[in-house]
Design a protein around this motif. Structure first.
Motif, short mmCIF file in Angstrom:
data_model
loop_
_atom_site.label_atom_id
_atom_site.label_comp_id
_atom_site.label_asym_id
_atom_site.label_seq_id
_atom_site.Cartn_x
_atom_site.Cartn_y
_atom_site.Cartn_z
N ASN A 1 37.23 25.86 5.33
CA ASN A 1 37.19 25.88 3.87
C ASN A 1 35.77 26.21 3.44
N ALA A 2 35.58 27.43 2.90
CA ALA A 2 34.27 27.84 2.37
C ALA A 2 34.37 28.03 0.86
N THR A 3 35.21 27.21 0.21
CA THR A 3 35.28 27.14 -1.25
C THR A 3 34.81 25.74 -1.66
N PRO A 4 34.59 25.54 -2.98
CA PRO A 4 34.24 24.17 -3.41
C PRO A 4 35.47 23.27 -3.56
N LEU A 5 36.65 23.72 -3.19
CA LEU A 5 37.86 22.91 -3.36
C LEU A 5 37.72 21.60 -2.58
N GLY B 1 37.78 31.54 1.09
CA GLY B 1 36.60 31.72 0.24
C GLY B 1 35.79 32.91 0.69
N ALA B 2 35.20 33.60 -0.30
CA ALA B 2 34.46 34.83 -0.01
C ALA B 2 33.12 34.82 -0.73
N GLY B 3 32.42 33.69 -0.68
CA GLY B 3 31.11 33.59 -1.31
C GLY B 3 29.99 33.57 -0.27
N GLY B 4 28.83 33.06 -0.70
CA GLY B 4 27.67 33.04 0.18
C GLY B 4 27.88 32.19 1.44
N ALA B 5 28.57 31.07 1.30
CA ALA B 5 28.77 30.20 2.46
C ALA B 5 29.68 30.89 3.49
N ALA B 6 30.71 31.59 3.01
CA ALA B 6 31.60 32.31 3.94
C ALA B 6 30.79 33.33 4.73
N SER C 1 39.46 41.73 -3.50
CA SER C 1 38.34 42.67 -3.45
C SER C 1 37.06 41.97 -2.95
N LYS C 2 36.94 40.66 -3.25
CA LYS C 2 35.75 39.93 -2.77
C LYS C 2 35.82 39.73 -1.26
N ALA C 3 37.03 39.46 -0.76
CA ALA C 3 37.20 39.31 0.70
C ALA C 3 36.92 40.65 1.38
N ALA D 1 44.34 38.65 0.52
CA ALA D 1 44.57 37.67 -0.55
C ALA D 1 45.20 36.44 0.10
N TRP D 2 44.79 35.22 -0.33
CA TRP D 2 45.28 34.05 0.40
C TRP D 2 46.71 33.65 0.06
N ASP D 3 47.36 34.42 -0.87
CA ASP D 3 48.79 34.16 -1.08
C ASP D 3 49.65 35.26 -0.42
N ASP E 1 35.46 21.94 7.23
CA ASP E 1 35.24 21.98 5.79
C ASP E 1 33.74 22.06 5.54
N LEU E 2 33.30 23.01 4.69
CA LEU E 2 31.87 23.09 4.37
C LEU E 2 31.49 22.09 3.29
N VAL E 3 32.48 21.60 2.54
CA VAL E 3 32.19 20.60 1.50
C VAL E 3 31.72 19.32 2.18
N MET F 1 26.95 20.76 9.05
CA MET F 1 26.22 22.02 8.79
C MET F 1 24.96 21.77 7.97
N LEU F 2 25.08 20.90 6.96
CA LEU F 2 23.92 20.61 6.11
C LEU F 2 22.78 20.01 6.93
N ILE F 3 23.14 19.08 7.80
CA ILE F 3 22.12 18.42 8.64
C ILE F 3 21.52 19.43 9.63
N ALA G 1 40.88 35.16 0.11
CA ALA G 1 40.27 34.80 -1.17
C ALA G 1 41.33 34.97 -2.26
N ARG G 2 41.08 34.31 -3.40
CA ARG G 2 42.04 34.51 -4.49
C ARG G 2 41.89 35.92 -5.05
N ASP G 3 40.72 36.51 -4.88
CA ASP G 3 40.46 37.88 -5.32
C ASP G 3 40.21 38.73 -4.06
N GLY H 1 33.37 18.06 9.37
CA GLY H 1 33.06 18.08 7.94
C GLY H 1 31.76 18.82 7.66
N GLY H 2 31.50 19.06 6.36
CA GLY H 2 30.34 19.88 5.96
C GLY H 2 28.99 19.20 6.15
N ALA H 3 28.98 17.87 6.31
CA ALA H 3 27.69 17.20 6.51
C ALA H 3 27.00 17.73 7.77
P1 NAP Z 1 30.28 30.64 -3.96
O1 NAP Z 1 29.33 31.71 -3.51
O2 NAP Z 1 30.39 30.28 -5.39
O3 NAP Z 1 31.74 31.02 -3.38
C1 NAP Z 1 32.81 30.15 -3.50
C2 NAP Z 1 34.11 30.83 -3.05
O4 NAP Z 1 35.14 29.91 -3.36
C3 NAP Z 1 34.45 32.11 -3.80
O5 NAP Z 1 35.27 32.90 -2.98
C4 NAP Z 1 35.25 31.59 -4.99
O6 NAP Z 1 36.16 32.51 -5.51
C5 NAP Z 1 36.02 30.46 -4.34
N1 NAP Z 1 36.35 29.44 -5.32
C6 NAP Z 1 35.51 28.77 -6.14
N2 NAP Z 1 36.19 27.89 -6.89
C7 NAP Z 1 37.49 28.01 -6.54
C8 NAP Z 1 38.68 27.38 -6.97
N3 NAP Z 1 38.68 26.43 -7.90
N4 NAP Z 1 39.84 27.77 -6.40
C9 NAP Z 1 39.86 28.71 -5.47
N5 NAP Z 1 38.75 29.36 -5.01
C10 NAP Z 1 37.58 29.00 -5.55
O7 NAP Z 1 29.92 29.27 -3.24
P2 NAP Z 1 29.30 29.10 -1.78
O8 NAP Z 1 27.83 29.06 -1.89
O9 NAP Z 1 29.95 30.09 -0.89
O10 NAP Z 1 29.74 27.60 -1.42
C11 NAP Z 1 31.09 27.26 -1.17
C12 NAP Z 1 31.18 25.78 -0.78
O11 NAP Z 1 30.49 25.57 0.44
C13 NAP Z 1 30.53 24.84 -1.81
O12 NAP Z 1 31.33 23.68 -1.92
C14 NAP Z 1 29.21 24.48 -1.18
O13 NAP Z 1 28.77 23.18 -1.56
C15 NAP Z 1 29.58 24.48 0.29
N6 NAP Z 1 28.44 24.74 1.15
C16 NAP Z 1 28.14 23.82 2.09
C17 NAP Z 1 27.09 24.03 2.95
C18 NAP Z 1 26.78 23.00 3.99
O14 NAP Z 1 25.67 23.02 4.54
N7 NAP Z 1 27.71 22.14 4.32
C19 NAP Z 1 26.31 25.20 2.85
C20 NAP Z 1 26.64 26.13 1.87
C21 NAP Z 1 27.71 25.88 1.01
P3 NAP Z 1 35.77 33.48 -6.74
O15 NAP Z 1 34.70 34.37 -6.22
O16 NAP Z 1 37.05 34.15 -7.06
O17 NAP Z 1 35.27 32.56 -7.83
#
Ligand code: NAP
Length: 288
Positions: free
Chosen positions: A196-200, A131-136, A159-161, A178-180, A225-227, A252-254, A155-157, A248-250
């Motif tokens: 795992n920093a994706t919502p998977l 995953g390459a979003g805000g959590a990563a 360029s985002k990674a 790319a993760w493949d 896992d961040l989930v 980090m949240l706590i 990441a699946r994309d 697990g992700g709990a």
């Molecule tokens: P985000 O900015 O939306 O980034 C999500 C990443 O996952 C992106 O790289 C996205 O790829 C990829 N992704 C999304 N859906 C996907 C799918 N179905 N298959 C494959 N890749 C997928 O989200 P985020 O804020 O980084 O959060 C990611 C996860 O972390 C969420 O589940 C969030 O709840 C969790 N989180 C937990 C905590 C905690 O305290 N435990 C804190 C922050 C976040 P694309 O860019 O290609 O869409």
């Protein structure tokens, strides 16, 4: 909870707030601490963010948490942004100090605290992140401050990674792939930590999982896992079944919440009480 005019106010700015469990976690921690504080959900549509920020000061809030979609845009309205938030590129906690708004990010340190509590040390080690979003980005900022030796982002994309890798240039070696790809498989076979920093795997789509080639992993690899909903995801369950150390992700949240609590009050939060409130809240959400 006994609220009077003297009760100190904190809260959560976000939109929509939906089922946020931060109020339950923080109010439970305030209740056992004996501190006279209350944590309020403050639903704020994006076009009203400037007014809400002015309101924080006008209404005498001690501080607030900030969540989606305001974590980046809020930075335009602050008097100061701490280095923790600059590195992550987002603010999740504001402290009001002498009428000045100071932005912090407690996600990165909260993540590292959650690893430490699971007995996972990262200094000199390597990590692979899905995953390459805000959590990563928050996770990499935390790992960099904890002296990790190298990070691979898959990441699946690609360029985002690559984009995130560039942001960390000069702090820690980060490689975007790319993760493949074969490069990703090679990184998995040598890593010490898989994140795992994706919502998977997130409720309700709990059957999905990042596509880890489990057989490539060394037995000593830690699985993170961040989930956090469900608290035990399929990814965590599979890691446990295969004998890996898991977190697990709990956690980090706590811990990010506990760090915000410390910034506002100067006191330690009771993280066991926060955990109980979080798990009870998740159970109630998932029943409905
Ligand atoms: P985000 O900015 O939306 O980034 C999500 C990443 O996952 C992106 O790289 C996205 O790829 C990829 N992704 C999304 N859906 C996907 C799918 N179905 N298959 C494959 N890749 C997928 O989200 P985020 O804020 O980084 O959060 C990611 C996860 O972390 C969420 O589940 C969030 O709840 C969790 N989180 C937990 C905590 C905690 O305290 N435990 C804190 C922050 C976040 P694309 O860019 O290609 O869409």
């Amino acid at each position: 909870m006994h609220i009077t005019a003297k009760t100190k106010k904190v809260g959560l700015l976000g939109w929509p707030l939906g089922h946020s469990l931060s109020p339950a976690m923080h109010n439970a921690a305030f209740a056992v601490s004996g501190l006279d504080y209350v944590y309020l959900p403050l639903s704020t549509p994006p076009d009203l963010l400037p007014q809400a920020v002015a309101g924080i000061k006008a209404l005498g809030f001690v501080g607030v948490n900030v969540t989606i979609p305001h974590k980046v845009t809020i930075m335009d309205y602050l008097d100061e942004v701490d280095t923790s938030a600059k590195l992550v590129g987002a603010v999740n906690t504001i402290v009001v100090k002498e009428e000045r708004l100071i932005g912090y990010n407690t996600d990165a340190d909260g993540y590292i605290r959650s690893l430490e509590q699971a007995g996972i040390a990262v200094a000199g080690k390597s990590a692979v992140i899905f995953g390459a979003g805000g959590a990563a980005r928050a996770v990499i900022a935390g790992l960099a401050s904890a002296n990790i030796a190298s990070v691979t982002i898959g990441a699946r994309d690609q360029s985002k990674a690559d984009g995130i890798a560039q942001l960390f240039a000069g702090t820690v070696p980060v490689n975007g792939v790319a993760w493949d790809s074969n490069a990703f498989a090679a990184a998995l076979s040598q890593t010490n930590l898989v994140v795992n920093a994706t919502p998977l795997g997130m409720y309700p789509a709990i059957a999905s999982q990042p596509s880890v080639h489990w057989d490539l992993l060394q037995q000593s690899v830690a699985i993170s896992d961040l989930v956090y909903n469900p608290p035990i995801t399929g990814f965590i369950a599979e890691g446990t079944r295969r004998g890996h150390t898991v977190v697990g992700g709990a956690g980090m949240l706590i811990e990010q919440g506990a760090l915000a609590f410390e910034l506002w009050t100067g006191c330690k939060a009771d993280t066991q009480v926060m955990r109980q409130a979080l798990l009870a809240g998740l159970e109630a959400i998932n029943k409905n």
